[in-house]
Design an enzyme around this catalytic site. Structure first.
Site, PDB file in Angstrom:
ATOM      1  CB  ALA A 121      -0.892  -0.011   1.234  1.00  0.00           C
ATOM      2  CD  GLU A 124      -2.195  -7.795   3.048  1.00  0.00           C
ATOM      3  OE1 GLU A 124      -2.025  -6.612   2.641  1.00  0.00           O
ATOM      4  OE2 GLU A 124      -2.616  -8.066   4.175  1.00  0.00           O
ATOM      5  N   GLY A 184       0.553  -5.069   0.988  1.00  0.00           N
ATOM      6  CA  GLY A 184      -0.653  -5.166   0.168  1.00  0.00           C
ATOM      7  C   GLY A 184      -0.395  -5.798  -1.188  1.00  0.00           C
ATOM      8  CD  GLU A 224       1.856  -5.608   5.723  1.00  0.00           C
ATOM      9  OE1 GLU A 224       2.708  -6.474   6.012  1.00  0.00           O
ATOM     10  OE2 GLU A 224       1.041  -5.746   4.799  1.00  0.00           O
TER      11      GLU A 224
END
Ligand code: DAK
Length: 259
Positions: free
Chosen positions: A66, A113, A110, A133
């Site tokens: 992200a 993911e 992300g 993260e």
């Protein structure tokens, strides 16, 4: 439709390809990119000519996570109040036709993911997967703590989530995170080859196979097997089942019509 953060194309008129395209930020995922990605995948899903999709990035990065700059100032109200992630980040999960992630370079946070939300991952030998993260004071927020242990088991998932270390392509293949590893310059050929094989089959059958495998992660064994059994039974109501079996019996190539 014009896109700012992705490139969209088709191959052989039947494979839909979405390439993430924020090279300077290593394809860091922001809201408009995820909106564009979701819309492109939905359009391919609705197009009867398309039998399979590929999501890919650049040679250096599938996606480095992200966009940290974009979310650095978010408050709880910003994330919870606006349903951050849930609203538009998981559209790929709603796609009914098969979606392959072709991963080269970094697939972090992300990005990892997103790859795991696809149906299977084909990796280049330079691919590196991670959930870093923890280094930012947060935890995975788009399914990483749930899909990673299902793919690689608790030990490796805990190791990655708690230390933030990356897994290379060889370890990812050994651990069951990716289905195949190929040389980086062969990645798209390999993914396209797999997609074209899938496109040869009845879309009704490929969608049912995808739905049924995914059910394995949502239910107990008996319920999952019963779900599979009912879809299996239902496919005997299709013209494609008749065509596939008749073609085998008569030693000819089947011509599926997705009905
Ligand atoms: N976001 C924004 N920019 C990024 C980025 C990212 N995730 N990753 C890289 N970039 C940018 C860098 O800032 C740099 O920009 P400039 O300085 O050139 O302007 C450019 O991309 C190139 O990066 P590097 O210079 O760092 O390149 P290196 O080859 O040296 O290193 C790297 C590559 C991938 C190891 C490194 O860039 C890196 O560690 N990147 C961050 C990886 C990361 O921590 N990813 C996880 C992000 S957190 C949530 C749900 C989900 C999430 C969050 C919340 N909620 C439910 C609320 C998800 C979170 C994440 O994914």
């Amino acid at each position: 439709m014009a896109h700012e953060f992705i490139q969209v194309r088709t191959e052989a008129g039947k494979v839909g390809i979405v390439q993430l395209d924020r090279p300077k930020q290593l394809n860091a995922l922001n809201e408009p990119l995820m909106d564009e990605l979701g819309a492109a995948l939905k359009a391919f899903d609705a197009d009867p000519a398309i039998g399979c999709m590929i999501v890919t990035g650049s040679e250096k990065a599938f996606a480095a996570g992200a966009d940290i700059g974009a979310m650095a100032g978010y408050s709880f109200a910003d994330t919870y109040g606006r349903d951050y992630i849930t609203r538009n980040w998981e559209t790929v999960r709603t796609i009914r036709k098969p979606v392959i992630a072709a991963v080269s370079g970094f697939a972090l946070g992300g990005g990892c993911e997103l790859a795991m939300m696809c149906d299977f991952i084909i990796a280049a030998d330079n691919a590196r997967f991670g959930q870093p993260e923890i280094k930012l004071g947060i935890i995975p927020g788009a399914g990483g703590t749930q899909r990673l242990p299902r793919a690689v088991g608790k030990a490796k998932a805990m190791d990655m989530a708690l230390t933030g270390r990356m897994m290379d392509a060889a370890e990812a293949e050994r651990s069951g995170l990716v289905s195949r590893v190929v040389a980086v310059d062969k990645l798209m050929d390999e993914a396209l080859g797999a997609a074209l094989v899938i496109c040869e089959f009845s879309q009704l059958a490929t969608m049912a196979a995808k739905e049924s495998v995914n059910r394995a992660f949502e239910s107990g064994l008996s319920d999952g097997v019963m779900f599979e059994r009912r879809l299996f039974h239902a496919l005997f109501a299709t013209a494609d089942q008749k065509e596939g079996m008749d073609a085998f019996v008569n030693k000819r190539k089947p011509h599926f019509q997705n009905r």
